[in-house]
Design a protein around this motif. Structure first.
Motif, PDB file in Angstrom:
ATOM      1  N   TYR A 337      -9.085   2.808 -14.219  1.00  0.00           N
ATOM      2  CA  TYR A 337      -9.720   4.094 -13.883  1.00  0.00           C
ATOM      3  C   TYR A 337     -10.746   4.407 -14.953  1.00  0.00           C
ATOM      4  N   HIS A 338     -11.870   4.927 -14.508  1.00  0.00           N
ATOM      5  CA  HIS A 338     -12.842   5.271 -15.543  1.00  0.00           C
ATOM      6  C   HIS A 338     -13.897   6.242 -15.038  1.00  0.00           C
ATOM      7  N   ARG A 339     -14.638   6.787 -16.003  1.00  0.00           N
ATOM      8  CA  ARG A 339     -15.828   7.589 -15.765  1.00  0.00           C
ATOM      9  C   ARG A 339     -16.944   6.988 -16.609  1.00  0.00           C
ATOM     10  N   SER A 343     -24.522   5.028 -13.340  1.00  0.00           N
ATOM     11  CA  SER A 343     -24.220   5.337 -11.939  1.00  0.00           C
ATOM     12  C   SER A 343     -24.153   4.043 -11.140  1.00  0.00           C
ATOM     13  N   GLU A 344     -23.120   3.939 -10.317  1.00  0.00           N
ATOM     14  CA  GLU A 344     -22.767   2.655  -9.723  1.00  0.00           C
ATOM     15  C   GLU A 344     -22.870   2.691  -8.194  1.00  0.00           C
ATOM     16  N   PHE A 345     -23.765   1.879  -7.677  1.00  0.00           N
ATOM     17  CA  PHE A 345     -23.858   1.671  -6.227  1.00  0.00           C
ATOM     18  C   PHE A 345     -23.286   0.292  -5.943  1.00  0.00           C
ATOM     19  N   PRO A 373     -15.121  10.230 -11.618  1.00  0.00           N
ATOM     20  CA  PRO A 373     -14.031   9.278 -11.828  1.00  0.00           C
ATOM     21  C   PRO A 373     -13.803   8.392 -10.614  1.00  0.00           C
ATOM     22  N   HIS A 374     -13.375   7.179 -10.884  1.00  0.00           N
ATOM     23  CA  HIS A 374     -13.042   6.251  -9.804  1.00  0.00           C
ATOM     24  C   HIS A 374     -12.139   5.158 -10.344  1.00  0.00           C
ATOM     25  N   GLY A 375     -11.648   4.344  -9.456  1.00  0.00           N
ATOM     26  CA  GLY A 375     -10.726   3.279  -9.834  1.00  0.00           C
ATOM     27  C   GLY A 375      -9.890   2.883  -8.646  1.00  0.00           C
TER      28      GLY A 375
HETATM   29 FE   LIG Z   1     -17.111   1.868 -12.209  1.00  0.00          FE
END
Ligand SMILES: [Fe+2]
Length: 442
Positions: A337-339, A343-345, A373-375
């Motif tokens: 998990y991270h922030r 910016s990620e496409f 946040p995502h993961g």
């Molecule tokens: Fe990421």
């Protein structure tokens, strides 16, 4: 529609100074600009860097062509490609901030070629200061025959996902299939046609407004692995000798124009130089990763990076998640998990991405914007937390990421796209509190 993908020739190497001619003796020897060129060709320089750029980043090629480019652009008319957006583009839409995911673009409702089929999902930075990028997705089902295009706003990194394509550029022809990518330099004329049978050709494009993509430094990794220079392939010279009505379309600072000419602009019979298109097979990428515990940041899988003046802070990193062995001990193996300030496409070329058990399908897209946040999804977390940690081959997969230092602005098209998953956030709903603060609990 093109037939074969096997007969084309390429020259290996990244950033080499190449030379190639499609007629013997077409390429001048010993000088760039002879008083008269063989075959009645015109000499022309195409510069991808300022004349005075340092030697290591100085890029130009000499083209020997049937007509000089001044004959390939007559008076321009305004043109419109309303779905191709250019930064700065603060599109008017009502979709709030959030982590986003889409299923693939729907098939085209009307027959369209590559240029007509491009749909901008996000833009970042500012084309007027030559920083930032755009992430596009495309579908098309028709060839560009008498229509040609060049993009003055940046280079185009094309990532086919469904169906092989033929990219005929001023400097030669590249056949590119899914799991390969190609790069079309800023300002280079080209057209795209389909290879093989199918209903729709689909993929992604990263438009780079900034400094050109280059290979990342390897640091302590040393002289080998990741993307190796010899696996980049530049086409040999090829030309169209066609004296029929043609149209050249241009994007220049976000606006489109078209000009009508009476011949093909792809008339370069010979060339030499280091400003070139190329293709690359992602299957030749040699990944480096964890061999004991934990795993490195995803930057370890960078194929190409477009640097900025700030060291280590990319305008764009093109990163892949290729097949690889997972062997780390006592480790949560999927991405953590991270922030991220970047910016990620993301897109998925085929297979399954290891952070998501379901919902991210080939041809789909996701956007995890600056500091969101995502993961792994809940299912993926449970599985990775409890699985026996024997060596596992993560196979039959290829995801990629266009990652930029700039926030990615969503286009209205992307915000209102019917394939936007309104339940994406629910993938994390099952991540329940597990905390127990009782002393001694493990
Ligand atoms: Fe990421």
């Amino acid at each position: 529609m093109a037939e074969s993908t096997s007969s084309l020739k390429y020259m290996p190497g990244f950033g080499n100074d190449f030379e190639t001619e499609s007629l013997p003796g077409a390429l001048p020897q010993g000088q760039n600009s002879p008083q008269k060129c063989n075959y009645g060709l015109y000499a022309e320089q195409l510069s991808g860097s300022p004349f005075t750029a340092p030697r290591g980043t100085n890029e130009r090629s000499w083209l020997y062509r049937i007509r000089p480019s001044v004959r390939h652009t007559r008076r321009f008319s305004n043109a419109s490609y309303p779905h191709w957006k250019t930064a700065p583009c603060l599109d008017d839409h009502s979709l709030p901030l959030g982590q986003l995911r889409w299923n693939p673009l729907p098939a085209p409702e009307e027959t369209q070629n590559f240029l007509e089929g491009l749909r901008t999902m996000t833009t970042a930075g500012d084309v007027l200061t030559q920083v930032g990028m755009a992430a596009h997705a495309y579908t098309f089902d028709a060839d560009m025959v008498d229509d040609y295009f060049f993009n003055a706003d940046g280079e185009l990194l094309v990532v086919p996902q469904l169906g092989a394509i033929r990219v005929f550029t001023e400097m030669g022809i590249m056949d590119v299939e899914p799991l390969e990518i190609c790069l079309i330099p800023r300002g280079m004329m080209f057209k795209v046609s389909r290879i093989g049978e199918g209903d729709v050709w689909r993929g992604y494009v990263c438009e780079n407004y900034g400094a050109k993509f280059t290979l990342p430094d390897r640091g302590p990794i040393g002289a080998n692995c990741l993307a190796n220079p010899r696996d980049f392939k530049t086409p040999v010279a090829a030309y169209e000798d066609k004296e029929t009505p043609c149209r050249v379309h241009v994007k220049w600072c976000g606006k489109f124009y078209v000009t009508e000419i009476g011949h093909s602009p792809l008339d370069v019979v010979a060339w030499h130089g280091n400003y070139t298109p190329f293709k690359y097979d992602l299957r030749t990428y040699s990944p480096v990763g964890a061999i004991l515990f934990d795993h490195p940041d995803p930057s370890i899988f960078t194929v190409l990076t477009a640097p900025t003046e700030e060291a280590g802070t990319a305008n764009i990193d093109f990163v892949i998640f290729p097949p690889r062995w997972m062997v780390a001990e006592h480790t949560f193996r999927p991405p953590w998990y991270h922030r991220n300030i970047m910016s990620e496409f993301m897109g998925l070329i085929h297979g399954q991405y290891d952070a998501k058990e379901e919902g991210f399908v080939p041809g789909g897209m996701s956007l995890h914007n600056m500091m969101l946040p995502h993961g792994p999804d809940a299912t993926g977390f449970e599985k990775a937390s409890n699985t026996e940690l024997k060596p596992v081959k993560l196979d039959h997969t290829m995801a990629f990421m266009f990652e930029t230092r700039f926030p990615q602005q969503l286009t209205r098209f992307a915000a209102e796209l019917e394939t936007l998953q309104d339940n994406y956030l629910e993938c994390w709903d099952g991540l329940e509190r597990k905390f127990d603060g009782t002393p001694g609990i493990k």
